[in-house]
Design a protein around this motif. Structure first.
Motif, PDB file in Angstrom:
ATOM      1  N   SER A   1     -52.583  11.760  34.828  1.00  0.00           N
ATOM      2  CA  SER A   1     -51.892  11.079  35.914  1.00  0.00           C
ATOM      3  C   SER A   1     -50.847  11.989  36.533  1.00  0.00           C
ATOM      4  CB  SER A   1     -51.216   9.810  35.405  1.00  0.00           C
ATOM      5  OG  SER A   1     -50.525   9.178  36.453  1.00  0.00           O
ATOM      6  N   GLU A   2     -50.765  11.941  37.839  1.00  0.00           N
ATOM      7  CA  GLU A   2     -49.734  12.684  38.557  1.00  0.00           C
ATOM      8  C   GLU A   2     -48.532  11.802  38.872  1.00  0.00           C
ATOM      9  OE1 GLU A   2     -51.340  16.011  41.267  1.00  0.00           O
ATOM     10  OE2 GLU A   2     -52.682  14.308  41.599  1.00  0.00           O
ATOM     11  N   ARG A   3     -48.619  10.541  38.490  1.00  0.00           N
ATOM     12  CA  ARG A   3     -47.520   9.613  38.750  1.00  0.00           C
ATOM     13  C   ARG A   3     -46.554   9.609  37.576  1.00  0.00           C
ATOM     14  NH1 ARG A   3     -51.060   4.851  41.617  1.00  0.00           N
ATOM     15  NH2 ARG A   3     -51.912   6.220  43.207  1.00  0.00           N
ATOM     16  N   GLY A   4     -45.335   9.278  37.831  1.00  0.00           N
ATOM     17  CA  GLY A   4     -44.279   9.345  36.826  1.00  0.00           C
ATOM     18  C   GLY A   4     -44.429   8.330  35.706  1.00  0.00           C
ATOM     19  N   ALA A   5     -43.647   8.553  34.664  1.00  0.00           N
ATOM     20  CA  ALA A   5     -43.684   7.678  33.492  1.00  0.00           C
ATOM     21  C   ALA A   5     -43.164   6.283  33.809  1.00  0.00           C
ATOM     22  CB  ALA A   5     -42.874   8.294  32.357  1.00  0.00           C
TER      23      ALA A   5
ATOM     24  N   ASN B   1     -48.970  12.576  27.970  1.00  0.00           N
ATOM     25  CA  ASN B   1     -47.726  12.281  27.242  1.00  0.00           C
ATOM     26  C   ASN B   1     -47.867  11.161  26.220  1.00  0.00           C
ATOM     27  OD1 ASN B   1     -46.221  14.246  28.757  1.00  0.00           O
ATOM     28  ND2 ASN B   1     -46.256  12.788  30.463  1.00  0.00           N
ATOM     29  N   VAL B   2     -49.046  11.080  25.596  1.00  0.00           N
ATOM     30  CA  VAL B   2     -49.267  10.073  24.572  1.00  0.00           C
ATOM     31  C   VAL B   2     -48.903  10.633  23.195  1.00  0.00           C
ATOM     32  CG1 VAL B   2     -50.972   8.543  23.499  1.00  0.00           C
ATOM     33  CG2 VAL B   2     -51.081   8.994  25.960  1.00  0.00           C
TER      34      VAL B   2
ATOM     35  N   PRO C   1     -57.550   8.170  28.992  1.00  0.00           N
ATOM     36  CA  PRO C   1     -56.486   8.192  27.974  1.00  0.00           C
ATOM     37  C   PRO C   1     -55.310   7.260  28.273  1.00  0.00           C
ATOM     38  CG  PRO C   1     -57.116  10.409  28.579  1.00  0.00           C
ATOM     39  CD  PRO C   1     -57.780   9.497  29.552  1.00  0.00           C
ATOM     40  N   LEU C   2     -55.236   6.732  29.477  1.00  0.00           N
ATOM     41  CA  LEU C   2     -54.174   5.780  29.806  1.00  0.00           C
ATOM     42  C   LEU C   2     -54.671   4.337  29.730  1.00  0.00           C
ATOM     43  CD1 LEU C   2     -52.509   7.563  32.853  1.00  0.00           C
ATOM     44  CD2 LEU C   2     -51.707   7.484  30.494  1.00  0.00           C
ATOM     45  N   ARG C   3     -55.867   4.092  30.222  1.00  0.00           N
ATOM     46  CA  ARG C   3     -56.388   2.735  30.308  1.00  0.00           C
ATOM     47  C   ARG C   3     -57.089   2.264  29.039  1.00  0.00           C
ATOM     48  NH1 ARG C   3     -57.310   1.029  35.757  1.00  0.00           N
ATOM     49  NH2 ARG C   3     -55.496   1.684  36.920  1.00  0.00           N
ATOM     50  N   SER C   4     -57.449   3.185  28.172  1.00  0.00           N
ATOM     51  CA  SER C   4     -58.173   2.803  26.973  1.00  0.00           C
ATOM     52  C   SER C   4     -57.255   2.078  25.992  1.00  0.00           C
ATOM     53  CB  SER C   4     -58.748   4.046  26.297  1.00  0.00           C
ATOM     54  OG  SER C   4     -59.338   3.691  25.072  1.00  0.00           O
ATOM     55  N   PRO C   5     -57.721   0.983  25.406  1.00  0.00           N
ATOM     56  CA  PRO C   5     -56.882   0.266  24.444  1.00  0.00           C
ATOM     57  C   PRO C   5     -56.745   0.984  23.103  1.00  0.00           C
ATOM     58  CG  PRO C   5     -59.000  -0.816  24.664  1.00  0.00           C
ATOM     59  CD  PRO C   5     -58.969   0.277  25.681  1.00  0.00           C
ATOM     60  N   PHE C   6     -57.717   1.860  22.784  1.00  0.00           N
ATOM     61  CA  PHE C   6     -57.702   2.548  21.498  1.00  0.00           C
ATOM     62  C   PHE C   6     -57.982   4.034  21.686  1.00  0.00           C
ATOM     63  CE2 PHE C   6     -59.556  -1.712  20.935  1.00  0.00           C
ATOM     64  CZ  PHE C   6     -58.517  -2.298  20.209  1.00  0.00           C
ATOM     65  N   ALA C   7     -57.308   4.871  20.908  1.00  0.00           N
ATOM     66  CA  ALA C   7     -57.548   6.321  20.971  1.00  0.00           C
ATOM     67  C   ALA C   7     -58.955   6.649  20.497  1.00  0.00           C
ATOM     68  CB  ALA C   7     -56.504   7.051  20.135  1.00  0.00           C
TER      69      ALA C   7
END
Length: 199
Positions: free
Chosen positions: A99-103, A157-158, A115-121
């Motif tokens: 993502s290029e958008r801020g935290a 940043n996970v 990696p952002l939308r997934s509920p599980f790694a």
């Protein structure tokens, strides 16, 4: 020949055709119920094992291996991920991976990034293992998949860059979407979309 004569000529065909069609329709279930089809065979245990590759949230199906984001950055270049997804996951023809958008921007307002939308790694690991690289799916080793998963999670940043991912640590990662992925709402016809859901 007039239209009346044509109809008279076709009538005997109808008398013969309809019983034939009915007979074939009524007989087909009997044929389908025969004890042996003569087609196929029971899969072997090895064939079933190769097909059973799904990885659940607990990660118990994960294979041995490990990887870090630093190793993943090298695999990302070596396996030519950069060609489709761009440098550091941005700028390629394929979907963006970072993502290029801020935290401070809510996850639903960010790009559609696994990696952002997934509920599980473990889902990220599973997707890379099954579907990447395109055209050469299934060729990555478990260590490469752990490393690429770590790299994508680090880019978003996970996890920290030096965190080692393996069968034990991967399922314990708290994903950015948290519990927002699973908020069921009561559905009624013509009900508005889930609040904040952009798609």
């Amino acid at each position: 020949m007039g239209s009346r004569e044509m109809l008279k000529a076709l009538n005997p065909l109808k008398v013969v055709t309809i019983p034939l069609l009915l007979g074939s329709v009524l007989a087909s279930p009997a044929i389908a119920q025969s004890p042996t089809y003569g087609v196929g065979r029971t899969p072997t245990a090895e064939e079933l094992r190769r097909m059973d590759i799904a990885i659940g949230p607990t990660g118990e199906e994960l294979p041995p291996g490990s990887g870090t984001a630093k190793e993943g950055a090298q695999v990302y270049v070596q396996k030519a991920c950069i060609g489709c997804h761009g440098v550091a996951g941005i700028g390629g023809a394929a979907p963006v991976l970072r993502s290029e958008r801020g935290a401070d921007v809510p996850v639903w307002q960010k790009e559609r990034i696994l990696p952002l939308r997934s509920p599980f790694a473990t889902t990220v690991w599973d997707y890379i293992n099954r579907g990447m690289p395109v055209g050469l799916e299934g060729t990555l080793t478990p260590n490469e998949v752990y490393s690429l998963t770590a790299y994508l999670l680090f880019l978003n940043n996970v996890i920290p860059e030096d965190q080692v991912l393996d069968k034990q640590s991967l399922p314990n990662i708290r994903m950015p979407i948290g519990d927002e992925f699973g908020k069921p709402h009561e559905f009624k016809p013509n009900a508005p979309r889930l609040k904040g859901y952009p798609y």
